[in-house]
Design an enzyme around this catalytic site. Sequence first.
Site, PDB file in Angstrom:
ATOM      1  N   PRO A 377       5.435 -27.383  38.165  1.00  0.00           N
ATOM      2  CA  PRO A 377       5.842 -25.984  37.984  1.00  0.00           C
ATOM      3  C   PRO A 377       6.836 -25.877  36.822  1.00  0.00           C
ATOM      4  CG  PRO A 377       6.290 -26.764  40.214  1.00  0.00           C
ATOM      5  CD  PRO A 377       5.875 -27.942  39.437  1.00  0.00           C
ATOM      6  N   GLY A 379      10.173 -25.303  34.706  1.00  0.00           N
ATOM      7  CA  GLY A 379      11.587 -25.560  34.961  1.00  0.00           C
ATOM      8  C   GLY A 379      11.876 -26.879  35.645  1.00  0.00           C
ATOM      9  N   VAL A 380      10.881 -27.741  35.782  1.00  0.00           N
ATOM     10  CA  VAL A 380      11.155 -29.034  36.419  1.00  0.00           C
ATOM     11  C   VAL A 380      11.539 -30.086  35.390  1.00  0.00           C
ATOM     12  CG1 VAL A 380       9.756 -28.688  38.462  1.00  0.00           C
ATOM     13  CG2 VAL A 380       8.711 -29.632  36.407  1.00  0.00           C
ATOM     14  N   SER A 699      -5.894 -23.468  53.203  1.00  0.00           N
ATOM     15  CA  SER A 699      -4.901 -24.190  53.997  1.00  0.00           C
ATOM     16  C   SER A 699      -4.239 -23.338  55.076  1.00  0.00           C
ATOM     17  CB  SER A 699      -3.834 -24.783  53.083  1.00  0.00           C
ATOM     18  OG  SER A 699      -3.047 -23.745  52.562  1.00  0.00           O
ATOM     19  N   LYS A 742       5.390 -27.798  50.479  1.00  0.00           N
ATOM     20  CA  LYS A 742       5.345 -27.010  51.713  1.00  0.00           C
ATOM     21  C   LYS A 742       6.423 -27.473  52.688  1.00  0.00           C
ATOM     22  CE  LYS A 742       0.483 -25.759  51.550  1.00  0.00           C
ATOM     23  NZ  LYS A 742      -0.874 -26.095  52.000  1.00  0.00           N
TER      24      LYS A 742
HETATM   25  P1  ADP Z   1       9.645 -27.182  31.906  1.00  0.00           P
HETATM   26  O1  ADP Z   1       9.303 -27.645  30.562  1.00  0.00           O
HETATM   27  O2  ADP Z   1       9.106 -28.060  32.984  1.00  0.00           O
HETATM   28  O3  ADP Z   1       9.366 -25.762  32.168  1.00  0.00           O
HETATM   29  P2  ADP Z   1      12.330 -27.546  31.011  1.00  0.00           P
HETATM   30  O4  ADP Z   1      12.210 -28.869  30.410  1.00  0.00           O
HETATM   31  O5  ADP Z   1      12.346 -26.376  30.104  1.00  0.00           O
HETATM   32  O6  ADP Z   1      11.206 -27.354  32.082  1.00  0.00           O
HETATM   33  O7  ADP Z   1      13.623 -27.559  31.921  1.00  0.00           O
HETATM   34  C1  ADP Z   1      14.431 -26.424  32.169  1.00  0.00           C
HETATM   35  C2  ADP Z   1      15.872 -26.832  32.227  1.00  0.00           C
HETATM   36  O8  ADP Z   1      16.134 -27.589  33.371  1.00  0.00           O
HETATM   37  C3  ADP Z   1      16.287 -27.675  31.056  1.00  0.00           C
HETATM   38  O9  ADP Z   1      17.530 -27.231  30.597  1.00  0.00           O
HETATM   39  C4  ADP Z   1      16.423 -29.070  31.652  1.00  0.00           C
HETATM   40  O10 ADP Z   1      17.394 -29.791  30.993  1.00  0.00           O
HETATM   41  C5  ADP Z   1      16.797 -28.790  33.068  1.00  0.00           C
HETATM   42  N1  ADP Z   1      16.317 -29.843  33.958  1.00  0.00           N
HETATM   43  C6  ADP Z   1      15.111 -29.888  34.556  1.00  0.00           C
HETATM   44  N2  ADP Z   1      14.991 -31.000  35.298  1.00  0.00           N
HETATM   45  C7  ADP Z   1      16.140 -31.675  35.168  1.00  0.00           C
HETATM   46  C8  ADP Z   1      16.637 -32.915  35.705  1.00  0.00           C
HETATM   47  N3  ADP Z   1      15.901 -33.697  36.520  1.00  0.00           N
HETATM   48  N4  ADP Z   1      17.862 -33.312  35.365  1.00  0.00           N
HETATM   49  C9  ADP Z   1      18.608 -32.542  34.540  1.00  0.00           C
HETATM   50  N5  ADP Z   1      18.223 -31.384  34.014  1.00  0.00           N
HETATM   51  C10 ADP Z   1      16.999 -30.931  34.323  1.00  0.00           C
END
Ligand code: ADP
Length: 822
Positions: A377, A379-380, A699, A742
């Site tokens: 998803p 923001g990960v 599911s 889940k």
């Molecule tokens: P995605 O590309 O998966 O949408 P991003 O790389 O843009 O996510 O991450 C969003 C923000 O969350 C970034 O600022 C990132 O540094 C932070 N972030 C996400 N996962 C972590 C983690 N495991 N440790 C530290 N910061 C994280």
Amino acid sequence: MPEEVPILFDFPDDAENTIDSEGEGGERELPVVPLINTVLFPHMLTPLFVGRERSVSAIEEAMARDRTILTVAQREQEMNDVGSSDLFTIGVEANIQRVLKMPDGSTSIVVQGQRRMRVVRFVQEQPVMRAVAVPIYSDEEKTIAIEAMMRAVLSLYEKVIKLSRTLPDDSYVMAMNVDEPGWLADLIASTLPIDVPRRQEILETLDPEERLRRLSIMLTQELDVLELESRIHTQVQKEVDRSQREFFLREQMKAIQRELGQDDPVQRELFELREKIAASGMPDVVRHKATDELERMELMSPAAPEYSVIRTYVDWLLDLPWTDQTEDLNDLAAAAKTLDRNHYGLPFVKERMLDFIAVRQLAGDRLKSPILCFVGPSGVGKTSLGRSIAEALDRRFVRASLGGVHDEAEIRGHRRTYIGALPGRIVKAMKDAGTVNPVFMLDEIDKLGADFRGDPAAALLEVLDPEQNNAFTDHYLDVPYDLSKVMFITTANLLDPIPPALRDRMEIIRLPGYTEEEKLHIARLFLLPKQLEANGLAEANVRFSEATIRQLIRAYTYEAGVRNLEREIGAVCRKIARRVAEKRSYPRLIQPNMLMRYLGSARHNHGTAESQDAIGVATGMSWTANGGDIMAIEVSIMDGKGRLTLTGHLGEVMRESAQAALSFARANAKGLGINVEHFEKRDIHIHVPEGAVPKDGPSAGITLATALISALTEHPVRRDVAMTGEITLRGRVLPVGGVKEKVLGAHRAGIKVVLLPSQNERDLTEVPNHVKRQLTFMYVDHMDQVIAEAFPKAPKPVTTKTSSPSEQGVRSSKRKSVPASA
Ligand code: ADP
């Protein structure tokens, strides 16, 4: 010392006249002059430089007598102090025509060859070398064979003269006028640039016919050499001519342009471009292409629209990296540090990158970079992870987003025939990278489209195929570009929409989303320091309490990743920063109750477990792009005609699941204690609250069935039980996806018991232990087990007529708390 000098010819009328006092058989004693680097032939008139003292004495002696000497060639040309044994034994009697004393003391003479002589014996070595010699006479009869031979030799000689750049043309005229076969051979041999042994060979060949034959061989050899020489010469000449011509034309053009007032800036520009092309390290094909384009520019007026089009093109070629490359940092410990510094957790990805670096250390450049695909998803941390990998390897980082790309040309560029054509995203990113080995992130590869404008996935296949990508062709560039040193990382939210051919080329790495605990850590260790710094609060000593962060996670964000969390933290920081800037008082410790003021009221109401057991409501577990959650499925029964109504924007598969659940309830009505009349005289309404509608899937099957049975039997369902699983018509429970998310959602919602299909038990390894410790997991294979667990008081003793004996056998529910170590 007699040395090789230009040879002159003469036709003495009475060559033999100057000779006197011959002995028996023509035997004569003569002063000998050894010849270096030349052989004198009869009839030949030639100047000789005389350096050696003995030779000078010999000449003086001859001058005092009848001016006659014997010239004999030396066997070794380098030898200065020669004895009689160092000379050939056949020489030529010569008449000194002239003696010249040079201003530097040396002597020069002009001699004319008379006749061949064979040395009988040398009679004296010093102070003058003397020898007794006899003249050699040969048969000069002209047979037809000799006549033919003479013509052949003459014709060869003519050819040689034509090709030779040293033999004067009148040599041929002279030869034509010689009638005697032996003399002809001598004359031609004397003019050819052949070495002393071959000259001597001609001199010693006494039979004129044989002499002509040998000469003709030498002439043929000479001709071969000359022809080859001439071919080479013409080639060289052509090259020289062409470049001279080009130079001339260019100069002319410059003059014309100067006249037109378009003087130097353009020339300077073109000159600079030429220099840049030479220095760019482009492969040959590309350099030729660039040079060709430059030459077209030179012939154009800079005002022509085409001119700037070509200029842009050449600039693109120049701006692309062709050989520049960063050196990989092969330091495992440093790489591990970098990865940990930027990201919390994600051990699997980090391990994979360290493995890569380790293997790279061993295998060097032979190791092809893996093509990774981060699925998860938003923001990960997919993008930031890519950045961090680039940092760990000390490579440049570039991104190109593929979201919404429909047109192949976006990947590969437009052909230059289009107005305003430009390269595609790949080449653009490579230009930004400036090196041939960046980490290249292709975002949202699952959002690629395809339509009539071509299939971008096909172009991407070429990019991501290690076998082909060393010669990627962008339509605009129109020259192959090597992508083989690039490390590609793609990202996607979902795996399913990625075309299978692309998926096969990549190593899939899942980033499933974070638990609340993980988010808390990430916020504390990474997001907060980052945001405080970004908002200028690093010095302000501001802290967030743990409860505040939890509140932000629960009430202000609804996501699997941490992007919104970061944004909300940023928003709070900005508010504080403003107060700091306005020199107002500001809180040092941010508490949950302040959030309302800074961010407004809470935005998300996560599903929370029902407050009490209810009839017709069952709790399912859902999984969306934002992570896992629970959803309450509601069923109500009312008087009617046995219709089934479904509301809540349900997808096709969910509707079918509802039908299957209903059919199961109907088929087992008796055993479940359901009044069969309900199915005819009542309407059934199933509602799934919209916000919770998951990715369309089966599911929710067992949840739908449970809610239905509850409504039909009027038995309440336990409020602290959440479930997921597909249902078959016979009540079997099949496995589902997204278990980790889940379970996390259910945990967050305060659920105590989780019902999972038995086959999903293995997925629990992904769930953090502290979550597992707080939940009770029940693994079910059949609806009977679901009913037994979901209802505090089972509706009725359950006996299903449709289940098979084997299904009966597995129908004991495994109730267990998963130990922390699982
Ligand atoms: P995605 O590309 O998966 O949408 P991003 O790389 O843009 O996510 O991450 C969003 C923000 O969350 C970034 O600022 C990132 O540094 C932070 N972030 C996400 N996962 C972590 C983690 N495991 N440790 C530290 N910061 C994280």
